[in-house]
Design a protein around this motif. Structure first.
Motif, PDB file in Angstrom:
ATOM      1  N   ILE A  51       0.850  -1.203   0.000  1.00 11.82           N
ATOM      2  CA  ILE A  51       0.000   0.000   0.000  1.00 11.82           C
ATOM      3  C   ILE A  51       0.886   1.253   0.000  1.00 11.82           C
ATOM      4  N   THR A  52       0.633   2.139  -0.956  1.00 12.90           N
ATOM      5  CA  THR A  52       1.407   3.382  -1.059  1.00 12.90           C
ATOM      6  C   THR A  52       0.449   4.561  -1.123  1.00 12.90           C
ATOM      7  N   PHE A  53       0.721   5.576  -0.330  1.00 13.36           N
ATOM      8  CA  PHE A  53      -0.101   6.794  -0.377  1.00 13.36           C
ATOM      9  C   PHE A  53       0.643   7.861  -1.168  1.00 13.36           C
ATOM     10  N   PHE A  54      -0.086   8.629  -1.920  1.00  9.83           N
ATOM     11  CA  PHE A  54       0.531   9.781  -2.591  1.00  9.83           C
ATOM     12  C   PHE A  54      -0.473  10.925  -2.622  1.00  9.83           C
ATOM     13  N   MET A  55       0.083  12.143  -2.647  1.00  5.98           N
ATOM     14  CA  MET A  55      -0.803  13.306  -2.537  1.00  5.98           C
ATOM     15  C   MET A  55      -1.008  14.004  -3.872  1.00  5.98           C
ATOM     16  N   GLN A  56      -2.200  14.545  -4.037  1.00 11.82           N
ATOM     17  CA  GLN A  56      -2.451  15.305  -5.253  1.00 11.82           C
ATOM     18  C   GLN A  56      -2.220  16.787  -4.981  1.00 11.82           C
ATOM     19  N   ASP A  57      -2.152  17.564  -6.058  1.00 11.47           N
ATOM     20  CA  ASP A  57      -1.937  19.007  -5.919  1.00 11.47           C
ATOM     21  C   ASP A  57      -3.235  19.696  -5.523  1.00 11.47           C
ATOM     22  N   GLN A  58      -3.099  20.949  -5.158  1.00 10.26           N
ATOM     23  CA  GLN A  58      -4.291  21.688  -4.763  1.00 10.26           C
ATOM     24  C   GLN A  58      -4.241  23.134  -5.240  1.00 10.26           C
ATOM     25  N   LEU A  59      -5.396  23.755  -5.253  1.00  6.16           N
ATOM     26  CA  LEU A  59      -5.500  25.157  -5.651  1.00  6.16           C
ATOM     27  C   LEU A  59      -6.298  25.889  -4.573  1.00  6.16           C
ATOM     28  N   PRO A  60      -6.093  27.193  -4.454  1.00  2.00           N
ATOM     29  CA  PRO A  60      -6.895  27.916  -3.466  1.00  2.00           C
ATOM     30  C   PRO A  60      -8.365  27.956  -3.878  1.00  2.00           C
ATOM     31  N   MET A  61      -9.236  28.009  -2.903  1.00  2.00           N
ATOM     32  CA  MET A  61     -10.666  28.161  -3.209  1.00  2.00           C
ATOM     33  C   MET A  61     -11.020  29.644  -3.161  1.00  2.00           C
TER      34      MET A  61
END
Ligand code: UTP
Length: 400
Positions: free
Chosen positions: A167-177
């Motif tokens: 099991i590997t976790f990875f994060m996605q990018d984000q933008l301001p709301m």
């Protein structure tokens, strides 16, 4: 600091520093770092385009879906035996409609099931293990917002007795709301409110986190990418892999038929001759009701977020820029006085890319029919349609 102030002034976002003088040094540094990471020009462009998205017009054509066969199942199973298969679960969404306090995957479904959405998906991988003695590598996409809580939940639950190293976790990018005037929302005096960049973010995030490289070196060829909120996601049915292999497709999708012409779902079709998903807002009444000579609806195959990609597509997709679409969400915000307000109505734009926008980069995609009652039980809303109750009812009928 003067430079930062200048940039904020240019983009009408000076309010980000409203409480700056009241922050401690650590908070000041954190806020400055956040501001530095924002592409203000992109945000500005996205906000200005908000109302134009709806006006875009394309020429739509229908797409054909196919019945499954035993041969597809067998071919797919052989591929699993060759260790060519992996699962990517997108669990970076905010789950605002469900209103659960925590990552959506940690929601415990009641109604006699009493398992979290993560565990229910893990059960599917255990089904594959029972058939093949193979533990499928499982990659879980989180967001910066929910990553720590997600990992803690897995630790607390002993990874549901699935091998931890698989099991590997990875994060996605984000933008301001943004609020309805285009101002970046603050969630505290030193933090901007960020939102994950949508299901289309999965491709670049797989590449950035080096998972794609690892998949290539492990000789993985077929990657199922699904959401966390369909508790009947058909990851444990290898027929989709066999369907792709047999027909030389690089992208295939499990589809189900619309319940009625006006069901509010995205359907597969060609948009300007490119494969894609037509959102229901773009479907006219006439298109919804269009029938063939056998009296079947022409636009009937629903996108259920059950897609299988060949690794070569993931490599290509990571380099593509996908369109952002605005979604109005309800989100807490800091007002001018520094009080945190919980709004009663939708108050914020979140910008998302969609996984299906990548379909337009190939000439053809394959649609394999599934049975709704066997493969589709989404948990989206707190109550009513697509709620824990409806999903659990479907699950309890199918899983004995
Ligand atoms: P939805 O579009 O239903 O969104 O995501 P959501 O964020 O879970 O819920 P709402 O709309 O706020 O109520 C479908 C799947 O895609 C994942 C979600 O976690 C879910 O599994 N997703 C969505 C991401 O992983 N990242 C995103 O940025 C958006």
């Amino acid at each position: 600091m003067e430079k930062t102030k200048g940039v904020l002034k240019n983009y009408n976002q000076e309010h980000l520093l409203d409480f700056y003088n009241k922050l401690n040094n650590e908070e000041k540094a954190s806020l400055k770092k956040q501001i530095k990471s924002i592409d203000f020009q992109l945000i500005d462009n996205l906000f200005k385009k908000n109302n134009n998205i709806i006006k875009q017009q394309k020429e739509f054509k229908s797409m054909t879906s196919h019945e499954t066969t035993d041969e597809y199942f067998d071919l797919g199973l052989q591929s699993i035996f060759r260790k060519e298969f992996a699962l990517v679960t997108m669990a970076g969404g905010q789950g605002t409609r469900l209103g659960h306090n925590g990552p959506k995957g940690t929601y415990i479904l009641g109604y006699g099931i009493n398992k979290s959405l993560f565990e229910l998906q893990c059960d599917k991988l255990k089904n594959i293990y029972k058939k093949t003695n193979i533990y499928i590598p499982w990659f879980i996409m989180t967001s910066i917002e929910n990553n720590d809580l997600t990992i803690k939940f897995f630790e607390k639950n002993d990874y549901f007795n699935y091998p931890k190293e698989k099991i590997t976790f990875f994060m996605q990018d984000q933008l301001p709301m943004l609020d309805i005037n285009g101002k970046i929302i603050m969630s505290s005096k030193s933090n901007m409110k960020m939102g994950a960049n949508g299901s289309g973010g999965v491709f670049s995030s797989l590449a950035k986190s080096n998972i794609l490289k690892k998949m290539l070196s492990d000789n993985i060829k077929w990657i199922f990418i699904g959401g966390i909120d369909n508790i009947l996601l058909p990851v444990d049915n290898p027929d989709l892999i066999g369907f792709a292999i047999k027909n030389n497709y690089k992208i295939v999708s499990k589809t189900i038929t619309k319940k009625d012409p006006n069901e509010k779902v995205g359907v597969f079709g060609y948009l300007d001759d490119k494969p894609g998903v037509i959102e229901y807002i773009f479907m006219s009444d006439e298109m919804n009701n269009l029938k063939d000579e056998k009296n079947n609806l022409i636009y009937k195959d629903i996108h259920t977020l059950s897609n299988l990609f060949h690794i070569s597509i993931l490599e290509e997709a990571a380099k593509k820029e996908l369109n952002y679409y605005p979604a109005l969400k309800k989100t807490e915000y800091l007002n001018k006085n520094g009080d945190l307000i919980i709004p009663e109505i939708e108050n914020a734009y979140k910008y998302e890319t969609f996984i299906f926008d990548i379909f337009s980069y190939v000439d053809k995609i394959g649609l394999l029919k599934g049975k709704r009652e066997e493969i589709f039980a989404p948990v989206k809303n707190k109550e009513g349609v697509d709620s824990p109750e409806t999903a659990a009812n479907l699950y309890n009928k199918i899983i004995k």
